[in-house]
Every structure is written in C-alpha cells, then in structure tokens.
Design a protein around this motif. Structure first.
Motif, mmCIF file in Angstrom:
data_model
loop_
_atom_site.group_PDB
_atom_site.id
_atom_site.type_symbol
_atom_site.label_atom_id
_atom_site.label_comp_id
_atom_site.label_asym_id
_atom_site.label_seq_id
_atom_site.Cartn_x
_atom_site.Cartn_y
_atom_site.Cartn_z
ATOM 1 N N LEU A 73 70.116 82.769 52.902
ATOM 2 C CA LEU A 73 69.097 83.386 52.043
ATOM 3 C C LEU A 73 69.611 83.521 50.610
ATOM 4 N N VAL A 74 70.834 84.002 50.457
ATOM 5 C CA VAL A 74 71.414 84.164 49.122
ATOM 6 C C VAL A 74 71.526 82.808 48.432
ATOM 7 N N LEU A 79 63.942 87.077 46.122
ATOM 8 C CA LEU A 79 64.663 87.889 47.108
ATOM 9 C C LEU A 79 63.708 88.677 47.999
ATOM 10 N N LEU A 80 62.588 89.139 47.454
ATOM 11 C CA LEU A 80 61.600 89.817 48.302
ATOM 12 C C LEU A 80 61.012 88.856 49.335
ATOM 13 N N ALA A 81 60.619 87.681 48.877
ATOM 14 C CA ALA A 81 60.064 86.696 49.815
ATOM 15 C C ALA A 81 61.112 86.282 50.839
ATOM 16 N N GLY A 82 62.333 86.063 50.387
ATOM 17 C CA GLY A 82 63.406 85.692 51.308
ATOM 18 C C GLY A 82 63.755 86.817 52.259
ATOM 19 N N GLY A 83 63.713 88.049 51.762
ATOM 20 C CA GLY A 83 63.977 89.199 52.627
ATOM 21 C C GLY A 83 62.949 89.334 53.732
ATOM 22 N N VAL A 84 61.693 89.116 53.400
ATOM 23 C CA VAL A 84 60.638 89.139 54.430
ATOM 24 C C VAL A 84 60.875 88.024 55.442
ATOM 25 N N ALA A 85 61.238 86.842 54.954
ATOM 26 C CA ALA A 85 61.516 85.725 55.864
ATOM 27 C C ALA A 85 62.714 86.041 56.755
#
Length: 164
Positions: A80-81, A125-131
């Motif tokens: 993700l990062v 990061l928000l979209a990736g965090g949800v994913a």
C-alpha cells in the motif's frame, strides 16, 4: 528573459520524494525494490525534462515494481505504501510538468505543488486504507492474480487519464 518550460529542481524533488519513500517500502523484496526505484528514476527524468510520456512510463514501471514485490509475497501494508508513493509521484510529476509548460521555470509554484502533493497523498492513502481494510476483513483468501489484475487495471486507468 527567455521562457524556459522546464520545472525548477525543487518542484522535481517534491514530485519524486513520495516515490522514493514508496520504493524503500519494497526493500524486503529486492527485485520489486529495484524495478520500482528504476521507475522513479525515469519519472524524475521525465519531470525534470517536462516530458509527460516519460513521467507516465516511470510511474507505470514503479507500479510494476509493486506487482513484482507482491508476487514475492511482501506484506499488504508495505505494498500500500509503495503503491501510494508511485501514484502520488506520478500525479505530482504531471502537475509539475503542467505548471512548467504554462508558467515556466521562474514562476513561484511551490505552494501549488505542495497543496497538490498534500491533497493527492491524503486521497491516495485514504483510498488505499479502505482497500487494505477490505483486504484484511476478507482475509488472505484473495488470490494474488486478482490483486495483480486490479493493479494493472489501475495502471490502464492512469494512462487513460493522461491521454485526455
């Protein structure tokens, strides 16, 4: 004074830093790290020379490094990062190139670049965090091939956005 349609070095640096940070997250998977870092180098060269196609090629190569690291079994949070770093650098690189073409090297664009960088970082990061949260809730039962196809779909979408 002549108009120079290339960005200042400080703007290029702001565009490249997230990709470098993302690439470092792939260090436990050396092959993915090498591919992603090479992509960020290409992205940096494209941004410094104001060539959008080169920025895109570098961004896609950095995302391919994430795929390679994923296939090597790297943890989802690190992926993700790395993905966020590549996407943020790609987007900011394009923003910097656009400013350079419109305003030139001597324009004071640091605030615009910083705001763009912050906005795209938070959004990514928000979209990736949800994913990632969805992935963790479902468990590790999602086949890696599915993740690879989703990532390739994202790459195609980013390339399509650039063609507009």
């Amino acid at each position: 004074m002549n108009f120079v349609d290339r960005p200042a070095g400080s703007s290029v640096a702001l565009a490249v830093v997230p990709g470098v940070v993302g690439s470092v997250a792939l260090a436990p998977a050396p092959s993915g790290f090498a591919v992603a870092l090479a992509g960020i180098v290409v992205l940096a060269a494209g941004t410094a020379r104001s060539v959008r196609a080169t920025v895109t090629v570098g961004g896609v190569a950095a995302l391919f490094g994430v795929v390679v690291a994923s296939l090597a079994g790297l943890h989802s949070a690190l992926l993700l990062v790395a993905t966020a770093g590549a996407v943020v650098s790609w987007s900011t690189g394009h923003h910097v190139v656009g400013l350079a073409h419109r305003l030139g090297r001597d324009a004071h664009v640091a605030r615009s670049v910083t705001v763009h960088l912050a906005t795209i970082t938070v959004t990514t990061l928000l979209a990736g965090g949800v994913a990632l949260a969805s992935f963790l809730v479902v468990g590790e039962g999602i086949p890696r091939a599915t993740a690879v196809f989703v990532l390739f779909g994202i790459v195609l979408l980013l390339v399509a956005f650039e063609l507009d």
